[in-house]
Design an enzyme around this catalytic site. Structure first.
Site, PDB file in Angstrom:
ATOM      1  N   SER A  16       0.865  -1.170   0.046  1.00 55.75           N
ATOM      2  CA  SER A  16       0.194  -0.093  -0.098  1.00 55.75           C
ATOM      3  C   SER A  16       0.894   1.172   0.123  1.00 55.75           C
ATOM      4  O   SER A  16       0.387   2.326  -0.353  1.00 55.75           O
ATOM      5  CB  SER A  16      -1.173  -0.031   1.257  1.00 55.75           C
ATOM      6  N   ASN A  68      -3.218   6.411  -1.234  1.00 58.34           N
ATOM      7  CA  ASN A  68      -2.754   6.462   0.095  1.00 58.34           C
ATOM      8  C   ASN A  68      -2.113   7.752   0.364  1.00 58.34           C
ATOM      9  O   ASN A  68      -2.010   8.304   1.555  1.00 58.34           O
ATOM     10  CB  ASN A  68      -2.036   5.179   0.182  1.00 58.34           C
ATOM     11  N   HIS A  80      -1.907  -2.890  -6.375  1.00 59.76           N
ATOM     12  CA  HIS A  80      -2.519  -2.374  -5.212  1.00 59.76           C
ATOM     13  C   HIS A  80      -3.902  -2.571  -5.319  1.00 59.76           C
ATOM     14  O   HIS A  80      -4.652  -1.549  -5.761  1.00 59.76           O
ATOM     15  CB  HIS A  80      -1.944  -0.768  -4.775  1.00 59.76           C
ATOM     16  N   GLU A 124      -4.629  -0.032  -8.337  1.00 55.09           N
ATOM     17  CA  GLU A 124      -3.496   0.811  -8.734  1.00 55.09           C
ATOM     18  C   GLU A 124      -2.502   0.003  -9.289  1.00 55.09           C
ATOM     19  O   GLU A 124      -1.865  -0.982  -8.807  1.00 55.09           O
ATOM     20  CB  GLU A 124      -2.936   1.667  -7.468  1.00 55.09           C
TER      21      GLU A 124
END
Length: 697
Positions: free
Chosen positions: A406, A477, A427, A439
């Site tokens: 992440s 993130n 991800h 992702e």
């Protein structure tokens, strides 16, 4: 150019056949062709009826999206539907594939409707922030009743033929060539002396409790305004004459078309398809993809395995021991049982997936024949490197080695192997078999065909795949860390976590940031803060009250306590009384005098922090273009679709005002609120983020 609507006669029936690949969208040429075909049929004394059919894989899949945002061209769709319906000839539609949006409105303008058993019908305009604007809100309730019409339109769902027949949308369902069954149907109608049957001439739907329906729609829509407007349009169909109702529908449609919500949803509609079309991958073939490996069978690994199985991929899942492998199997079977209950798979398919397609193992040697492997283990660089060294030794040459990290540096992970060109970040978002976002994180040495395979996997899994460069947290993130920090700062300065959650769900987020933290696990943020502590800027404000909570063993839902308290077996939550105590203690330690925040200020600060960091992500090339950021936040982070994403929201708000607010906030915290250079340059040049989208980044 070939005529997109052909005309032929079969006895007393004129056949108008739409041929506008790939899905017979209602372009201006199609609309003109249908209008001209009706004129020609009515001028032919030997013609008694008209049959409208579609070539290829659909009847009519809806409006031509290439005409969105352009000046309307005649004949417009409402007039065309009225033109068809008012014909003195008997007019029928024979449908196959999908009949959606304006396509269904055309069909509702005919007098009789027949469809293939596999046909699906729907009015999905709700997903564009609109309502059906060519008579759909006026004709549909005359067939189904008001309640059912409202449900169909505010859900935007596709209705199977059998249900459509039961609802009165169809007169017959019959399998066969659409033109042949349509001709037989119309000949039967003519032989029986069937009259013209205009839907507009049918009795209006009986009234319902309109205020309750309106309130219920708005509650379900969580701030999406067009769901309430759909109710008002159906109300007009019940209370006004048809012509007046059509005028009311058109007025409401135009109001919605000019709304920010519709602009945001149209932006989302176009770009969720565009983000995976990377110019650099044109002509690059993906590698073979038949079997994948998954390292780790926790919630994330089990979700990835489930998604792959449902996409008809063989899966080899590796766990550390037999007990852990058995637990992973249980999670996967539980996920698949959910798919079985929802009708996504049959019992034989479930049996095959769990007994043949899925292999559980405890040794890396079992991965020898997989084409791609995804590790989903603990978020620790040393652990990741150890796993990738083992994968490097066990996997065949050409196998792709992917990390589900992440936050961590994919370049550093790749360096732990002898084949960094085969390493990529994939991800996923939890639960991986449900969440739509993927992702695709491209490292410095990742080969182009490996990137293409990552996108191919996303397509096979039904994901919205977005390319990201390497940085801490990638696109989503990294931005999350910024807006969550803004929320943490507001808590220290006086806003409660519960007011912030409430304000942001009121804005349209599915959940507030503190409820999300509880769901994801507060230990993740705690671990990240500890990882970053050594390199932290001295001016950075980092609240520590959440660390105190974690030190006490409270990580959110999984431990029963976080910002909220959770009873076993219940999804309901109540505020944790320990939180205000921890906040007050830190405020006293830092000599902070709490102040009040309005909900409006909370939302504005939260959004400005999101936009500012997103602009930096685009400027640095981590995201290819602003729309990529928007799709990440829409499909992975609960951003309301009607906002279009943070950078579309910023455009709609006005970038100059957003920048002015950021500069104002910077007076109290210059380090955190430092304006993104890209945002400043766009304002100075009078440009928008959407200008960058149109320019390709």
């Amino acid at each position: 150019m070939t005529n997109p609507v052909t005309y032929e006669t079969q006895g007393a029936i004129a056949v108008l056949r739409i041929n506008n690949p790939p899905v017979n969208a209602l372009s201006q040429a199609v609309r003109q062709g249908l209008s001209d075909g009706m004129d020609r049929a009515e001028a032919d004394r030997d013609v008694k009826a008209v049959l409208i059919v579609g070539e290829g894989r659909a009847f009519i899949a809806g409006a031509d999206i290439t005409e969105f945002g352009k000046l309307p061209m005649e004949p417009n769709l409402p007039d065309l539907c009225t033109r068809i319906e008012s014909s003195p000839l008997l007019v029928a539609a024979s449908m196959h594939g999908v009949t959606l949006g304006g396509g269904l409105e055309v069909a509702l303008g005919t007098h009789y409707r027949i469809a293939q058993p596999t046909a699906r019908l729907g009015l999905p305009e709700v997903h564009l922030g609109l309502l059906p604007g060519a008579g759909g809100t006026q004709r549909l309730p005359r067939l189904t009743g008001a309640d059912k019409a409202i449900e169909i339109m505010i859900s935007g769902r596709q209705i199977k033929a059998a249900e459509a027949l039961e609802l009165g949308l169809l007169d017959k369902v019959e399998e066969g060539d659409p033109q042949e069954v349509g001709l037989a149907f119309v000949n039967e109608l003519l032989a029986n002396g069937a009259p013209r049957r205009a839907v507009s001439e049918l009795p209006a739907a009986a009234p319902i409790d309109w205020e309750a329906a309106h309130a219920g729609a708005l509650k379900k829509g969580r701030g999406q305004i067009n769901v309430g407007t759909i109710v008002r349009a159906v109300q007009a169909a019940s209370e006004l004459g048809f012509a007046e109702g059509m005028e009311r529908e058109r007025g409401l449609f135009m109001e919605l078309l000019q709304s920010d919500q519709s602009k945001g949803m149209i932006h989302a509609f176009f770009n969720e398809r565009a983000v995976s079309n990377l110019p650099e991958l044109k002509g690059v073939a993906p590698r073979a993809l038949n079997a994948i490996g998954v390292i780790g069978g926790g919630t994330m690994g089990a979700g990835i395995a489930t998604a792959a199985l449902l996409a008809k991929l063989d899966v080899v899942l590796i766990e550390t021991g037999q007990e852990q492998a058995d637990a992973a199997r249980g999670r996967i079977e539980g996920n698949l049982q959910g798919a079985l209950k929802r009708g996504k798979i049959s019992q034989p398919q479930y049996d095959a997936l769990t007994t043949k397609a899925l292999t559980l193992a405890t040794n890396y040697a079992s991965l020898g024949e997989v084409d791609l492997v995804v590790e989903a283990v603990f978020e620790d660089m040393a652990v990741k490197k150890e796993v990738f060294a083992k994968l490097d030794a066990a996997c065949k040459q050409g196998a792709i080695l992917a990390s589900n990290t992440s936050y961590l540096d994919v370049d550093e992970i790749a360096a732990a192997t002898s084949r960094p060109e085969d390493v990529i970040g994939l991800h996923f978002f939890s639960p991986a078999h449900v969440m739509k976002l993927l992702e695709v994180v491209v490292a410095d040495k990742t080969a182009a065909d490996v990137v293409a395979t990552g996108f191919e996997l996303g397509k096979r899994l039904g994901k919205i795949s977005v390319r990201s460069g390497v940085c801490d947290g990638f696109i989503g993130n990294r931005i999350l860390a910024a807006y969550r920090t803004a929320a943490d700062h507001m808590v220290l300065d006086g806003a409660s976590p519960y007011q912030i959650d409430s304000a942001l769900t009121g804005f349209g987020f599915a959940m507030g940031p503190f409820a999300v933290g509880d769901l994801a696990g507060l230990d993740i943020g705690w671990m990240t803060r500890k990882r970053k502590a050594a390199d932290r800027h001295p001016d950075e404000r980092v609240p520590t009250y959440a660390d105190r909570l974690c030190e006490e063993g409270h990580f959110g839902r999984k431990t029963g306590a976080g910002y909220y308290l959770y009873e076993a077996g219940s999804r309901a939550s109540v505020p944790n009384p320990r939180i205000p105590e921890l906040i007050a203690a830190e405020q006293a330690e830092l000599n902070i005098t709490p102040r009040d925040f309005s909900d409006e200020e909370i939302v504005r600060r939260y959004m400005c922090a999101m936009v500012n960091e997103a602009a930096k992500v685009v400027e640095e090339g981590i995201a290819r273009r602003p729309a990529d950021v928007d799709m990440v936040l829409l499909f992975g982070y609960g951003f309301p679709r009607y906002g279009g994403g943070p950078l579309k929201w910023a455009d709609l708000q006005g970038l100059a005002g957003v920048l002015a607010d950021i500069e104002h906030y910077a007076q109290e915290d210059a380090w955190f609120w430092k304006p993104a250079p890209l945002l400043k340059s766009l304002v100075a040049d009078g440009r928008s983020f959407d200008d960058l989208n149109r320019a390709g980044g």
